[in-house]
Enzyme design. Structure first.
Site: not given
Ligand code: UDP
Length: 366
Positions: A206
């Site tokens: 993403h």
């Molecule tokens: N997550 C979720 N559902 C999904 C994919 C990810 O709840 O379908 C959660 C995952 O467990 C983690 C968080 O979203 O806690 C990560 O968010 P994301 O990957 O959007 O952002 P980043 O951490 O890269 O900023």
């Protein structure tokens, strides 16, 4: 009713809500949550809020669906107005999003102390908007809560040190205690999806750095698609990724993958805990894979979590992602074995309690 003794917690996205949920719950009535609306999609936001039982949003502003500069500008303006009308003891922001930066700038302009949770993470890749947000927030923050000593040392190298920095551990441990379903529930969730425990690959893609570049998105989807010959690949598709897949007509690359909408956190954690291997460009998923001791291939050139490169996860780097994934799959038995005993990098503290204690010590309620 708001009080100037409140701790204002600014949240904009799914990972911020997950990682600050424990702090909000522990602070109880003293926490006042402001949602910026950066994530407004039903799956990305409302499913997460549902899972944050006990945390109520005091107020919301709307910045979603715009460019980075517009989001930051609009959020700073709206948050400044809000904080001016409803002063606070301090403001808590987390991570590296546009909302994190906007919250820090708005509070700083009103001389409200800024607390940055997850301070000192650096990918050293200045082309990542998240890296710029991290550097700027740490520069403004009055209290930098570093998850690990490595993060604190990084801040020190940048001239951010002394009383401004505290090693608190990672709030994710508390979040997992709250959100991770019991083993039998996890097994049931995975079984109902028709997937074998330890026999599938879980994938998320993403980040702007991956999905806003047609070539990179194509390479990532091709590499992941090729893995479906070895095991079923489950891909909860982020709305931003889905948008770009449609925009560049890449739908054919999804054939063979199990594409589903984004999942609520508890469900997603169940699939993470049962996966043979995880493939992701996410930040939070890197930490979760470590907590759950699952092998993870990071679909990026760099990570802001260098302690996880010590055997926890592998970076795709500039190499062909397909080749790295195939090699990682071949190494899985040894890799899984090594993860069982690897010393855990995030300590054992209750990070949310530690952060709240620091806040009370520095800025006691009147
Ligand atoms: N997550 C979720 N559902 C999904 C994919 C990810 O709840 O379908 C959660 C995952 O467990 C983690 C968080 O979203 O806690 C990560 O968010 P994301 O990957 O959007 O952002 P980043 O951490 O890269 O900023």
């Amino acid at each position: 009713m708001t009080s100037p003794d409140d701790i204002v917690v600014v949240l904009g996205t799914r990972p911020e809500a997950i990682k600050l949920g424990g702090l909000c719950r522990a602070a109880g009535d003293r926490a006042r949550v402001v949602h910026t609306g950066q994530h407004y999609d039903a799956h990305l936001w409302y499913d997460v809020v549902d899972d944050l039982a006990g945390v109520s949003i005091a107020t919301s502003i709307e910045i979603g669906g715009r460019s980075r500069g517009e989001q930051i500008g609009s959020a700073v303006e709206q948050l400044t107005r809000y904080l001016h009308r409803h002063p606070a003891r301090c403001i808590v922001v987390q991570g590296d999003t546009n909302s994190t930066l906007a919250g820090a700038l708005a509070a700083s302009s009103l001389q409200i102390p800024v607390v940055h949770v997850e301070a000192g993470l650096r990918s050293h890749d200045r082309s990542m908007p998240e890296e710029m947000n991290r550097i700027l927030v740490d520069a403004v923050a009055d209290l930098c809560c570093a998850p690990t000593p490595t993060n604190a040392e990084q801040l020190q190298r940048e001239g951010v040190g002394g009383e401004r920095v505290v090693v608190t551990g990672n709030t994710l441990a508390g979040a997992l205690n709250h959100l991770l379903p019991a083993p039998e529930v996890r097994e049931d969730i995975v079984a109902r999806a028709g997937l074998p425990i330890d026999g599938y690959i879980l994938c998320t893609i993403h980040r702007a750095g991956t999905v806003d570049d047609q070539q990179r998105l194509t390479a990532a989807l091709c590499a992941v698609g090729a893995m479906s010959d070895r095991a079923p690949v489950l891909l909860p598709m982020h709305p931003h990724t889905a948008h770009n897949v449609r925009r560049w007509k890449l739908e054919s690359l999804l054939e063979g993958l199990r594409v589903v909408p984004p999942m609520a956190p508890r469900e997603f954690l169940a699939f993470e805990a049962g996966a043979a291997m995880i493939v992701s460009d996410s930040g939070g998923v890197q930490e979760e894979a470590c907590f759950l001791r699952r092998p993870l291939v990071v679909l990026r050139d760099s990570t802001e979590r260098p302690e996880l490169l010590d055997g926890w996860c592998r970076l795709v780097g500039t190499a062909d992602p397909g080749e790295v994934l195939a090699r990682a799959w071949a190494d899985l038995p040894d890799w899984r074995n090594a993860l069982r005993t690897r010393p855990f990098p995030y300590g054992t503290q209750d990070a949310s309690a530690c952060i709240l204690a620091e806040i009370s010590r520095r800025w006691p309620a009147r």
